[in-house]
Write an enzyme that holds these catalytic residues in place. Structure first.
Site, PDB file in Angstrom:
ATOM      1  N   LYS A   1      35.940  37.653  46.530  1.00 38.77           N
ATOM      2  CA  LYS A   1      36.707  37.007  45.459  1.00 38.77           C
ATOM      3  C   LYS A   1      37.280  35.672  45.932  1.00 38.77           C
ATOM      4  CE  LYS A   1      39.530  40.467  44.996  1.00 38.77           C
ATOM      5  NZ  LYS A   1      38.895  41.350  45.984  1.00 38.77           N
ATOM      6  N   THR A   2      37.890  35.709  47.111  1.00 36.30           N
ATOM      7  CA  THR A   2      38.481  34.479  47.630  1.00 36.30           C
ATOM      8  C   THR A   2      37.381  33.459  47.915  1.00 36.30           C
ATOM      9  OG1 THR A   2      40.287  35.752  48.557  1.00 36.30           O
ATOM     10  CG2 THR A   2      39.980  33.546  49.434  1.00 36.30           C
TER      11      THR A   2
ATOM     12  N   ASP B   1      44.326  33.228  43.029  1.00 34.23           N
ATOM     13  CA  ASP B   1      43.839  34.350  43.845  1.00 34.23           C
ATOM     14  C   ASP B   1      44.865  35.489  43.779  1.00 34.23           C
ATOM     15  OD1 ASP B   1      42.232  35.781  45.531  1.00 34.23           O
ATOM     16  OD2 ASP B   1      42.554  34.540  47.308  1.00 34.23           O
ATOM     17  N   GLU B   2      44.436  36.712  44.041  1.00 30.66           N
ATOM     18  CA  GLU B   2      45.342  37.873  44.080  1.00 30.66           C
ATOM     19  C   GLU B   2      46.160  37.984  42.789  1.00 30.66           C
ATOM     20  OE1 GLU B   2      45.277  39.910  46.706  1.00 30.66           O
ATOM     21  OE2 GLU B   2      44.649  38.722  48.450  1.00 30.66           O
TER      22      GLU B   2
ATOM     23  N   ARG C   1      40.908  46.001  55.380  1.00 29.54           N
ATOM     24  CA  ARG C   1      41.011  44.809  56.237  1.00 29.54           C
ATOM     25  C   ARG C   1      39.971  44.847  57.353  1.00 29.54           C
ATOM     26  NH1 ARG C   1      42.067  41.984  52.976  1.00 29.54           N
ATOM     27  NH2 ARG C   1      41.914  43.812  51.675  1.00 29.54           N
TER      28      ARG C   1
ATOM     29  N   GLN D   1      44.545  46.840  44.523  1.00 32.98           N
ATOM     30  CA  GLN D   1      45.349  46.306  45.620  1.00 32.98           C
ATOM     31  C   GLN D   1      46.714  45.827  45.147  1.00 32.98           C
ATOM     32  OE1 GLN D   1      43.344  43.951  48.823  1.00 32.98           O
ATOM     33  NE2 GLN D   1      41.638  43.939  47.392  1.00 32.98           N
TER      34      GLN D   1
END
Ligand code: ATP
Ligand code: MG
Length: 639
Positions: free
Chosen positions: A29-30, A223-224, A580, A254
């Protein structure tokens, strides 16, 4: 570099309109955001007409670097030289600082302002509560701030606070809220929440500001997005409403900031606000090996590894200590993102207070901190008089210092002190701003780091440290912290497009807010990362250790005792941790843990069972029951 899968390409190739990328961890996504920014520029959008919002400063820096790399932008520009156009990349908070800088006048604030961190805010709160005669045992400054912060995030203004209050404590807080805001305004300061609240207020209520701010950009990317709160949501909406070129990416699994007012419905309802939105889903995880994704088997790493490849993730601040001790003993370099200790050292706070006060002299906490350090005749009696006069005339201490009639009533020594403070402030302000006298060569503008060295010398601050700390080792260590401040200003100048003092100060205080000291891998430090789950979001590491996988830690005690009902949020935190890892993931828990001075058995986290597909294992039920009992018990013994 360069490759994108078909779904990613579709998102990156979408050059306009609302766009939602909803996908799991590690699916790129990033990466889509970074590539899309670069792609927009390649297709003719001016770089500085693109705004990208990230969740942490760390993420912002990483993205800035990746985009600069893709576009081959020069890394540094000389001070005073025009910088090439770049996309605006930053956090919500840093972007709000930019908006406020341009429009503080509209709020009746002076154009120089400071950002107060939590401990500054607490000292303002303490004064306010004292003024309205509230004992600390009734309402502590910290509880006061928590209540006020909750209100601010929920859009409650001081004038409506009383009707929003539901408990005795909240009614008291309501009566302090207005005073607290007034005190901040007098001191030309904003607290962290204010940055968002006032930026939103400007954008939503002031059409002139909204037009100008929204008009700065043709594209907004976030983002996020799953972690935006109401205030942030409205800010983005105001900025993107006109051109509708809004791209948001996120993962509802998340969402871990519910406690800070984030609402996952913003991402889930995206299509209601933007009906013509295109939705892209990404399916392939590029980060983690299948084994981590299915949690079925342990892996062997056979390539060579270095300290920077490891991360140790924890939930609570007590957890990292034994690991720190062990790493130190074995001389393994490590860094903690989760403690602000460096910026809490006296000499660091002193020096930063000098910079804050030089930049924004109404900043009262900074001024009072440096007023007689080193001694310059400003005794306690004189300072007290100044403060009283400031309260009596509803103005700042700095303004009172400019009242000649009043100053004349102070002792001669204090008058001398005031004169030297004024001289110091104006001289260094000009130097930090890079002002030149007529005969100076523009290429000779000293860097901010050079100006700071001069300031330290002028203040004889090293001598002051030696005077205060007779022990040579202690003095050397403290002088070492001065050097770290110098290094951080030098590093800042290297990386910023147009370095300024107030921007540096904002970046310091904002990075302290997210528990990072700004030193990380990309700055060449090869060290094991010890960090909280919250600060690990969006990052990746070859080898990840999740420690303290026990009931009461993850999930946190408060989430299972019913104090806050959020085991689901804890589960998402666990999910953030697991995702992660690139190559290897280890989950561990101690067999016992000291509680109230006694070792107590621990109970494996319910998430361990869930991760390994044993969600209904009898031991899981036992461990949940035991944990719930413990949590209740400790809830009762609290206070
Ligand atoms: P998170 O939800 O944790 O923020 P994310 O969806 O933002 O994750 P990224 O950080 O963008 O994921 O990508 C994860 C990793 O996968 C990165 O190292 C990225 O460079 C890599 N990656 C993503 N897409 C591709 C691709 N098409 N080809 C190769 N590598 C990729
Ligand atoms: Mg990401």
């Amino acid at each position: 570099m360069g490759q994108l899968n078909p779904a990613q390409s579709e998102a990156v190739g979408t050059l306009g309109g609302p766009l939602l990328v909803l996908a799991g961890a590690g699916t790129g996504k990033t990466r889509v955001i970074t590539f899309r920014v670069a792609n927009l520029i390649k297709h003719g959008t001016a770089a500085d007409r693109i705004l990208a919002v990230t969740f942490t400063n760390k993420a912002a820096m990483e993205m800035q670097e990746r985009i600069s790399g893709q576009l081959k932008l020069p890394k540094r520009v000389r001070r005073g030289q025009p910088a090439p156009a770049r996309p605006q990349i930053g956090t919500f908070h840093s972007h709000c600082v930019q908006i406020l800088k341009r429009w503080t006048g509209e709020l009746g604030y002076p154009d120089r302002f400071t950002i107060y961190d939590r401990s500054d805010a607490e000292s303002v709160a303490r004064t306010v509560l004292r003024e309205i005669r509230v004992a600390e045992s009734t309402l502590s400054p910290s509880d006061f701030l928590n209540i006020v912060s909750r209100w601010k995030n929920a859009g409650v203004r001081p004038e409506n606070a009383d009707s929003a209050a539901t408990s005795d404590q909240e009614h008291i807080a309501a009566s302090g809220f207005r005073r607290y805001q007034r005190a901040l305004k007098l001191q030309a300061a904003f607290d962290f929440d204010d940055l968002l609240v006032f930026a939103e207020q400007l954008l939503v209520e002031n059409p002139k500001v909204r037009l100008a701010e929204a008009g700065r950009y043709d594209h907004v990317l976030v983002d996020e997005y799953q972690d935006t709160n109401g205030c942030q949501y409205r800010i983005i909406k105001a900025l993107a409403q006109g051109h509708r070129n809004l791209c948001v990416v996120g993962d509802d699994d998340q969402s871990i900031y519910g406690w800070r007012g984030a609402e996952v419905r913003h991402i889930l309802n995206f299509r209601q606000d933007w009906p013509e939105a295109k939705v892209v889903r990404l399916e392939d995880n590029y980060r983690s090996t299948d084994a981590i994704l299915t949690m079925s088997k342990r892996l062997r790493v056979d390539k060579t590894v270095s300290p920077g490849d490891f991360a140790i993730l924890f939930r609570t601040n007590e957890q990292p200590r034994p690991f720190e001790m062990e790493l130190r003993k074995r001389k393994v370099p490590y860094m903690i993102t989760g403690s602000q200790s460096f910026f809490d050292r006296k000499e660091v706070r002193d020096l930063l207070a000098y910079l804050r006060w030089i930049d924004s002299p109404d900043d009262e906490l900074a001024l009072l901190r440096v007023i007689n350090v080193p001694p310059r005749g400003m005794g306690a009696g004189s300072v007290d008089k100044l403060l009283k006069q400031a309260v009596a005339t509803s103005s700042s201490v700095w303004k009172v210092m400019h009242d000649e009639v009043f100053s004349a009533t102070l002792p001669t020594a204090a008058q001398g002190g005031i004169a030297s403070l004024k001289e110091l402030q104006s001289r260094y302000k000009a130097q930090f701003d890079g002002h030149l006298s007529a005969h100076q060569d523009p290429s000779q503008v000293p860097s901010m780091a050079e100006v700071l060295i001069k300031l330290i010398d002028d203040l004889k601050y090293r001598e002051e440290i030696q005077r205060l700390y007779a022990e040579p080792e202690e003095a050397a260590m403290r002088i070492g912290s001065l050097e770290s401040v110098l290094n951080s200003i030098a590093q800042y100048e290297e990386s910023a497009a147009e370095p300024t003092l107030d921007d540096f100060l904002a970046s310091i205080v904002l990075s302290g807010r997210e528990y990072g000291s700004g030193k990380d891998k990309q700055q060449g430090l090869n060290a094991v990362s010890l960090m909280t789950y919250h600060s690990a979001k969006g990052l990746e590491f070859p080898i990840v250790y999740m420690i303290g996988m026990e009931e009461g830690v993850l999930p946190h005690r408060r989430s299972i005792s019913g104090e806050i009902d959020s085991v689901d949020e804890e589960r998402r935190l666990c999910y953030v941790g697991v995702t992660r890892a690139q190559d290897e993931l280890a989950l561990s828990l101690p067999q016992s843990r000291f509680k109230w001075g006694k070792p107590r058995p621990t109970y494996p986290s319910r998430f361990l069972y869930e991760l390994t597909g044993q969600g209904d294992h009898p031991n899981r039920i036992k461990s949940i029951q035991a944990a719930a009992q413990e949590a209740k018990k400790s809830g009762r013994t609290k206070r």
